[in-house]
Write a protein that holds these residues in place. Structure first.
Motif, mmCIF file in Angstrom:
data_model
loop_
_atom_site.group_PDB
_atom_site.id
_atom_site.type_symbol
_atom_site.label_atom_id
_atom_site.label_comp_id
_atom_site.label_asym_id
_atom_site.label_seq_id
_atom_site.Cartn_x
_atom_site.Cartn_y
_atom_site.Cartn_z
ATOM 1 N N UNK A 25 0.811 -1.212 0.000
ATOM 2 C CA UNK A 25 0.000 0.000 0.000
ATOM 3 C C UNK A 25 0.844 1.262 0.000
ATOM 4 N N UNK A 26 1.912 1.252 0.812
ATOM 5 C CA UNK A 26 2.766 2.438 0.919
ATOM 6 C C UNK A 26 3.502 2.700 -0.389
ATOM 7 N N UNK A 27 4.056 1.652 -0.972
ATOM 8 C CA UNK A 27 4.893 1.830 -2.169
ATOM 9 C C UNK A 27 4.058 1.888 -3.440
ATOM 10 N N UNK A 28 2.889 1.245 -3.407
ATOM 11 C CA UNK A 28 2.070 1.176 -4.617
ATOM 12 C C UNK A 28 2.420 -0.028 -5.480
ATOM 13 N N UNK A 29 3.303 -0.900 -4.990
ATOM 14 C CA UNK A 29 3.647 -2.123 -5.727
ATOM 15 C C UNK A 29 2.695 -3.235 -5.294
ATOM 16 N N UNK A 30 1.642 -3.416 -6.068
ATOM 17 C CA UNK A 30 0.608 -4.389 -5.706
ATOM 18 C C UNK A 30 0.757 -5.710 -6.452
#
Lengths: 127, 135
Positions: A25-30
């Motif tokens: 969630x923090x990095x946006x790497x889903x």
């Protein structure tokens, strides 16, 4: 500071599955190989694996303990092995060289068995 | 396969812009467990904060854009060169290009170069990464 100087190691808490969800969630790497167990199993990974950038983040944390991050000029890393929930990472580092304006340093993120997860090289601007 | 891969060299993605928010800095710090005061109050960014700009600023994953299979994709190497400071409130524009692509040991390697510019047009960061796609 001199070449050969060893920094105080950074001992992290165990990596948890929740942390991987939080990091996604923090990095946006889903990419679901990091968060969804059945997907990661189907991908042949035997379960979720940590984002390489999370472990690089641990190395970044250690660098910030050792120096002011504002002096960080270069930070390269090689992702050597996968990290899984339950593993405990330690970041070790030392000064391996210097130029007129930079300290050349190296760091490693290892688990409790000494398996190297991330090998990093970084350069610090001399004050 | 290899010929197709090499055709990706020089491929660019549409550039994108991301505004550096204090809340995102704090969120990343909490996720990593790097609880330095200056990150929690959003005064300065963590060394790996540019990854937030890449993922939240970019439209979808670069792997998809390049036609790589996300189930087979791993992160090989990653390098940041910090040329200037990225500060909270900055609007960072990123452009990416495939610098190299090749097949070795039954794996595809794609080298991406991303350049980060702030709202004043100053280049503040260069990021190079190697994406590995297992066959």
């Amino acid at each position: 500071m001199n070449v050969g100087y060893q920094f105080e190691p950074l001992q992290k808490e165990k990596v948890t599955h929740t942390q991987l969800v939080r990091y996604a969630g923090a990095s946006g790497d889903f990419n679901p190989i990091h968060t969804v167990v059945p997907f990661a199993e189907e991908a042949g990974l035997g379960g979720v694996i940590a984002h390489g950038m999370l472990i690089k983040g641990f190395v970044g944390e250690a660098i910030g303990n050792w120096f002011s991050v504002k002096d960080l000029a270069k930070f390269s890393s090689r992702f050597k092995a996968m990290t899984r929930p339950g593993e405990k990472i330690t970041v070790k580092g030392s000064v391996v060289g210097e130029s007129e304006h930079r300290w050349i340093c190296e760091a490693e993120a290892v688990n409790e068995d000494g398996e190297v997860k991330v090998k990093a090289l970084f350069e610090i601007k001399k004050g | 396969m290899a010929a197709q891969l090499e055709e990706k060299i020089g491929m660019k993605t549409e550039s994108y812009t991301f505004k550096v928010e204090k809340g995102k800095i704090k969120e990343l710090a909490l996720a990593i467990g790097d609880l330095k005061e200056e990150y929690l109050n959003g005064e300065c960014v963590l060394p790996t904060f540019p990854t937030v700009i890449e993922f939240w600023g970019g439209q979808g994953s670069f792997s998809n854009h390049l036609g790589l299979n996300v189930k087979k994709v791993l992160h090989g190497e990653q390098e940041y060169e910090y040329l200037g400071e990225i500060k909270p409130g900055d609007e960072i524009t990123v452009s990416a290009v495939v610098e190299d692509a090749y097949t070795k040991a039954k794996m595809n390697f794609v080298i991406l170069k991303k350049e980060f510019f702030n709202q004043h047009g100053e280049r503040v960061l260069i990021c190079r990464q190697t994406i590995i796609e297992r066959h």
